[in-house]
Design a protein around this motif. Sequence first.
Motif, PDB file in Angstrom:
ATOM      1  N   LYS A  12       0.822  -1.218   0.000  1.00 23.17           N
ATOM      2  CA  LYS A  12       0.000   0.000   0.000  1.00 23.17           C
ATOM      3  C   LYS A  12       0.855   1.266   0.000  1.00 23.17           C
ATOM      4  N   GLU A  13       2.155   1.131   0.297  1.00 24.63           N
ATOM      5  CA  GLU A  13       3.051   2.286   0.224  1.00 24.63           C
ATOM      6  C   GLU A  13       3.239   2.752  -1.220  1.00 24.63           C
ATOM      7  N   PHE A  14       2.939   1.893  -2.179  1.00 24.13           N
ATOM      8  CA  PHE A  14       3.208   2.183  -3.588  1.00 24.13           C
ATOM      9  C   PHE A  14       1.878   2.180  -4.343  1.00 24.13           C
ATOM     10  N   THR A  15       1.276   3.348  -4.424  1.00 27.70           N
ATOM     11  CA  THR A  15      -0.089   3.437  -4.942  1.00 27.70           C
ATOM     12  C   THR A  15      -0.201   2.987  -6.397  1.00 27.70           C
ATOM     13  N   LEU A  17       0.929   0.411  -7.738  1.00 27.92           N
ATOM     14  CA  LEU A  17       0.716  -1.029  -7.854  1.00 27.92           C
ATOM     15  C   LEU A  17      -0.766  -1.385  -7.945  1.00 27.92           C
ATOM     16  N   LYS A  18      -1.623  -0.490  -7.435  1.00 29.89           N
ATOM     17  CA  LYS A  18      -3.065  -0.750  -7.479  1.00 29.89           C
ATOM     18  C   LYS A  18      -3.562  -0.870  -8.922  1.00 29.89           C
ATOM     19  N   ASN A  19      -2.903  -0.179  -9.871  1.00 26.11           N
ATOM     20  CA  ASN A  19      -3.290  -0.306 -11.277  1.00 26.11           C
ATOM     21  C   ASN A  19      -3.172  -1.749 -11.753  1.00 26.11           C
ATOM     22  N   PHE A  20      -2.137  -2.442 -11.288  1.00 28.03           N
ATOM     23  CA  PHE A  20      -1.966  -3.849 -11.648  1.00 28.03           C
ATOM     24  C   PHE A  20      -2.986  -4.718 -10.894  1.00 28.03           C
ATOM     25  N   GLU A  21      -3.156  -4.457  -9.607  1.00 28.26           N
ATOM     26  CA  GLU A  21      -4.098  -5.257  -8.811  1.00 28.26           C
ATOM     27  C   GLU A  21      -5.522  -5.128  -9.348  1.00 28.26           C
ATOM     28  N   ASP A  22      -5.914  -3.921  -9.739  1.00 28.00           N
ATOM     29  CA  ASP A  22      -7.270  -3.718 -10.255  1.00 28.00           C
ATOM     30  C   ASP A  22      -7.522  -4.502 -11.541  1.00 28.00           C
ATOM     31  N   ASN A  23      -6.450  -4.854 -12.247  1.00 35.79           N
ATOM     32  CA  ASN A  23      -6.562  -5.564 -13.524  1.00 35.79           C
ATOM     33  C   ASN A  23      -5.986  -6.979 -13.457  1.00 35.79           C
ATOM     34  N   TRP A  24      -5.871  -7.521 -12.249  1.00 40.38           N
ATOM     35  CA  TRP A  24      -5.134  -8.770 -12.113  1.00 40.38           C
ATOM     36  C   TRP A  24      -5.797  -9.922 -12.867  1.00 40.38           C
ATOM     37  N   GLN A  25      -7.126  -9.949 -12.909  1.00 44.51           N
ATOM     38  CA  GLN A  25      -7.792 -11.054 -13.601  1.00 44.51           C
ATOM     39  C   GLN A  25      -7.606 -10.971 -15.111  1.00 44.51           C
ATOM     40  N   VAL A  26      -7.619  -9.753 -15.654  1.00 38.72           N
ATOM     41  CA  VAL A  26      -7.361  -9.568 -17.084  1.00 38.72           C
ATOM     42  C   VAL A  26      -5.926  -9.967 -17.409  1.00 38.72           C
TER      43      VAL A  26
END
Length: 264
Positions: A12-15, A17-26
């Motif tokens: 969570k220190e590296f915001t 990374l959320k771009n990858f997590e939000d698209n992890w299934q794709v």
Amino acid sequence: MESFNEYHIDPKEFTFLKNFEDNWQVIRDEFTSFIKDASDDELKLTYDILGPKSQTIKTKGDAKYSAFGILFQGMFIEQYIKAYQIQYPDYGSDDASQKALALREKYFPNLAQVIKKVKFSDDEIIRNVYYGTFHPGLDIKLHVNYNPHMNRGYLGLIVPEGDVAMKICHEQLYWHEGKFLVLDHSYPHCPHNYTNYDRTVLVVDFFKPDKPREEVIRFEKEQVRQRMQDNPYSLGVFGKSDKAKKEDFIKYGLAHQLEWDKAL
């Protein structure tokens, strides 16, 4: 609640990374579709030119680790091949670059879009992005991945139940699908997969944010130059400095001492 320290870092220190997590299934679906639909020639091509090859990270026994990706040292793979004029046994540099671009555009367009978004918004902070698969029985010997300015994030994509883990200092850490595990790999570590199934993650290497970007890019360029001289097929990811040395074990011991100090 999960605890973090100097080598196991809160994602969570590296915001970005959320771009990858939000698209992890794709991202996972692009990988599984590629493995399922790619021709034998495309699979060979991918592992020949999109996969970083290591001459230093050793496995115990015959179990293997396989990897391929689309971003290396901040450049898409086709740009990287051209920049370093990599000559493959079966392909010239221009031919390999064109084939790499075709594979990237055909199979990994969504992953490429996520990378472009992060690169645009976070000033070239991500350096390498590739899929890494631990095949059943894998047991990698203790090693480091030496760049003091880099963290490595693992986004879980396919994680079987059972004993598949990363040992680093005194801890055994686990991957979870759709979540990042972020480590400082300058600490000695040794992962394993004692299940009967493949484990696949998206590896995302990125700069630590504590130093000026120009300084860490200069260090990276010199390190990559040396690594490419030793082994051009490493794509700058692995090198001779990744062998654990005496000072790495001193650092390893220090982590134990820090935990004792906290407990006392």
